[in-house]
Design a protein around this motif. Structure first.
Motif, PDB file in Angstrom:
ATOM      1  N   ASP A   1       0.853  -1.190   0.000  1.00  0.00           N
ATOM      2  CA  ASP A   1       0.000   0.000   0.000  1.00  0.00           C
ATOM      3  C   ASP A   1       0.884   1.235   0.000  1.00  0.00           C
ATOM      4  OD1 ASP A   1      -2.422  -1.329  -0.004  1.00  0.00           O
ATOM      5  OD2 ASP A   1      -2.583  -1.364   2.179  1.00  0.00           O
TER       6      ASP A   1
ATOM      7  N   THR B   1       0.795   5.643  -0.354  1.00  0.00           N
ATOM      8  CA  THR B   1       0.007   6.863  -0.310  1.00  0.00           C
ATOM      9  C   THR B   1       0.815   8.002  -0.921  1.00  0.00           C
ATOM     10  OG1 THR B   1      -1.339   8.283   1.111  1.00  0.00           O
ATOM     11  CG2 THR B   1       0.757   7.539   2.014  1.00  0.00           C
TER      12      THR B   1
ATOM     13  N   GLN C   1       4.983   4.488   2.010  1.00  0.00           N
ATOM     14  CA  GLN C   1       4.184   3.317   2.338  1.00  0.00           C
ATOM     15  C   GLN C   1       3.058   3.712   3.280  1.00  0.00           C
ATOM     16  OE1 GLN C   1       6.532   0.073   3.761  1.00  0.00           O
ATOM     17  NE2 GLN C   1       4.846  -1.369   3.686  1.00  0.00           N
ATOM     18  N   SER C   2       1.895   3.123   3.054  1.00  0.00           N
ATOM     19  CA  SER C   2       0.724   3.396   3.870  1.00  0.00           C
ATOM     20  C   SER C   2       0.487   2.213   4.811  1.00  0.00           C
ATOM     21  CB  SER C   2      -0.482   3.583   2.954  1.00  0.00           C
ATOM     22  OG  SER C   2      -1.647   3.797   3.700  1.00  0.00           O
TER      23      SER C   2
ATOM     24  N   TYR D   1       0.180   2.418  12.474  1.00  0.00           N
ATOM     25  CA  TYR D   1       0.845   3.719  12.366  1.00  0.00           C
ATOM     26  C   TYR D   1       0.876   4.438  13.713  1.00  0.00           C
ATOM     27  CZ  TYR D   1       2.300   8.182  10.423  1.00  0.00           C
ATOM     28  OH  TYR D   1       3.001   9.329  10.148  1.00  0.00           O
TER      29      TYR D   1
END
Length: 122
Positions: free
Chosen positions: A41, A43, A62-63, A69
């Protein structure tokens, strides 16, 4: 890809020649294995203070899930590398109209723009 955790390693190809490969571990890079491939993923984060004459409008990082997070320290968050950059293509948002009523030319322009685009496929 080299910004992710990885190793470079030589393997022997089917023709017997050495092939230099980039080996990227899936779990250590928080990637996930799907039915049709391995996914990461990403962003796009808008660059607020562009430097020089760069056309880049976003940087790619990277998300992660919100829970993961939020569990990271600020140092850990900053340690995840920038994976690349991007340029926003297409129209920019127009300046908002300051009037309560649209002018006839604005309405005509809106109609013209709507007619130029192909309909959605769904």
């Amino acid at each position: 890809m080299a910004q992710l955790k990885h190793i470079k390693k030589e393997f022997t190809g089917k023709d017997g020649n050495k092939v230099l490969c980039l080996v990227v571990p899936i779990e250590e890079n928080k990637m996930f294995l799907g039915e049709k491939g391995v996914y990461l993923d990403i962003t796009a984060i808008e660059i607020k203070n562009k430097s020089g004459d760069s056309k880049d409008t976003h940087l790619l990082k990277q998300s992660f899930s919100k829970e993961f997070y939020e569990s990271l320290t600020q140092e850990q968050k900053e340690s995840y590398p920038i994976l690349g950059n991007a340029i926003q293509w297409g129209r920019q948002e127009a300046n908002p109209i300051q009037s309560d009523a649209l002018s006839e030319s604005a309405i005509d322009q809106y109609k013209d723009e709507k007619e130029e685009h192909d309909p959605l496929p769904f």
